[in-house]
Design a protein around this motif. Structure first.
Motif, PDB file in Angstrom:
ATOM      1  N   ALA A  49       2.048  -6.943   6.123  1.00 41.31           N
ATOM      2  CA  ALA A  49       1.957  -7.905   5.020  1.00 41.31           C
ATOM      3  C   ALA A  49       1.033  -7.349   3.944  1.00 41.31           C
ATOM      4  O   ALA A  49       0.379  -6.329   4.130  1.00 41.31           O
ATOM      5  CB  ALA A  49       1.435  -9.248   5.523  1.00 41.31           C
ATOM      6  N   GLY A  50       0.968  -8.008   2.820  1.00 41.56           N
ATOM      7  CA  GLY A  50       0.090  -7.604   1.741  1.00 41.56           C
ATOM      8  C   GLY A  50       0.864  -7.282   0.490  1.00 41.56           C
ATOM      9  O   GLY A  50       2.083  -7.468   0.433  1.00 41.56           O
ATOM     10  N   PRO A  51       0.164  -6.785  -0.518  1.00 37.30           N
ATOM     11  CA  PRO A  51       0.834  -6.528  -1.796  1.00 37.30           C
ATOM     12  C   PRO A  51       1.790  -5.343  -1.702  1.00 37.30           C
ATOM     13  O   PRO A  51       1.592  -4.439  -0.899  1.00 37.30           O
ATOM     14  CB  PRO A  51      -0.322  -6.211  -2.740  1.00 37.30           C
ATOM     15  N   PRO A  52       2.820  -5.362  -2.535  1.00 34.51           N
ATOM     16  CA  PRO A  52       3.728  -4.207  -2.584  1.00 34.51           C
ATOM     17  C   PRO A  52       3.039  -3.028  -3.253  1.00 34.51           C
ATOM     18  O   PRO A  52       2.001  -3.185  -3.906  1.00 34.51           O
ATOM     19  CB  PRO A  52       4.892  -4.721  -3.434  1.00 34.51           C
ATOM     20  N   LEU A  53       3.614  -1.850  -3.115  1.00 34.50           N
ATOM     21  CA  LEU A  53       3.110  -0.659  -3.778  1.00 34.50           C
ATOM     22  C   LEU A  53       3.039  -0.939  -5.282  1.00 34.50           C
ATOM     23  O   LEU A  53       3.998  -1.451  -5.869  1.00 34.50           O
ATOM     24  CB  LEU A  53       4.037   0.529  -3.509  1.00 34.50           C
ATOM     25  N   HIS A  54       1.888  -0.652  -5.887  1.00 35.20           N
ATOM     26  CA  HIS A  54       1.706  -0.942  -7.305  1.00 35.20           C
ATOM     27  C   HIS A  54       0.615  -0.041  -7.877  1.00 35.20           C
ATOM     28  O   HIS A  54      -0.016   0.699  -7.140  1.00 35.20           O
ATOM     29  CB  HIS A  54       1.327  -2.417  -7.506  1.00 35.20           C
ATOM     30  N   PHE A  55       0.397  -0.121  -9.178  1.00 31.15           N
ATOM     31  CA  PHE A  55      -0.690   0.611  -9.825  1.00 31.15           C
ATOM     32  C   PHE A  55      -1.305  -0.277 -10.903  1.00 31.15           C
ATOM     33  O   PHE A  55      -0.704  -1.256 -11.331  1.00 31.15           O
ATOM     34  CB  PHE A  55      -0.210   1.945 -10.418  1.00 31.15           C
TER      35      PHE A  55
END
Length: 65
Positions: A49-55
């Motif tokens: 779980a958690g945030p998706p891959l991002h920048f």
């Protein structure tokens, strides 16, 4: 240059919320508490779980596991 002070947060302190991505988030220090200089949060997630891959284009992000 303005003088800056420190901040102290007691163990377990901060604002606790349920994350829409799953798990719990504690906002230990919010940006508005530090004149936008830092935000500190603690996230506890289930495996996967958690945030998706991002920048972030304007911010630095540090993750401690």
């Amino acid at each position: 240059m303005r003088e800056k002070g420190g901040m102290a947060v007691a163990a377990g302190g901060g604002d606790h919320v349920r994350s829409p991505l799953g798990g719990d988030i504690t906002f230990v220090i919010r940006g508005e508490q530090s004149d936008g200089e830092i935000a500190v949060m603690e996230a506890v997630n289930e495996v996967g779980a958690g945030p998706p891959l991002h920048f972030h284009a304007r911010e630095d992000e540090t993750v401690y596991v």
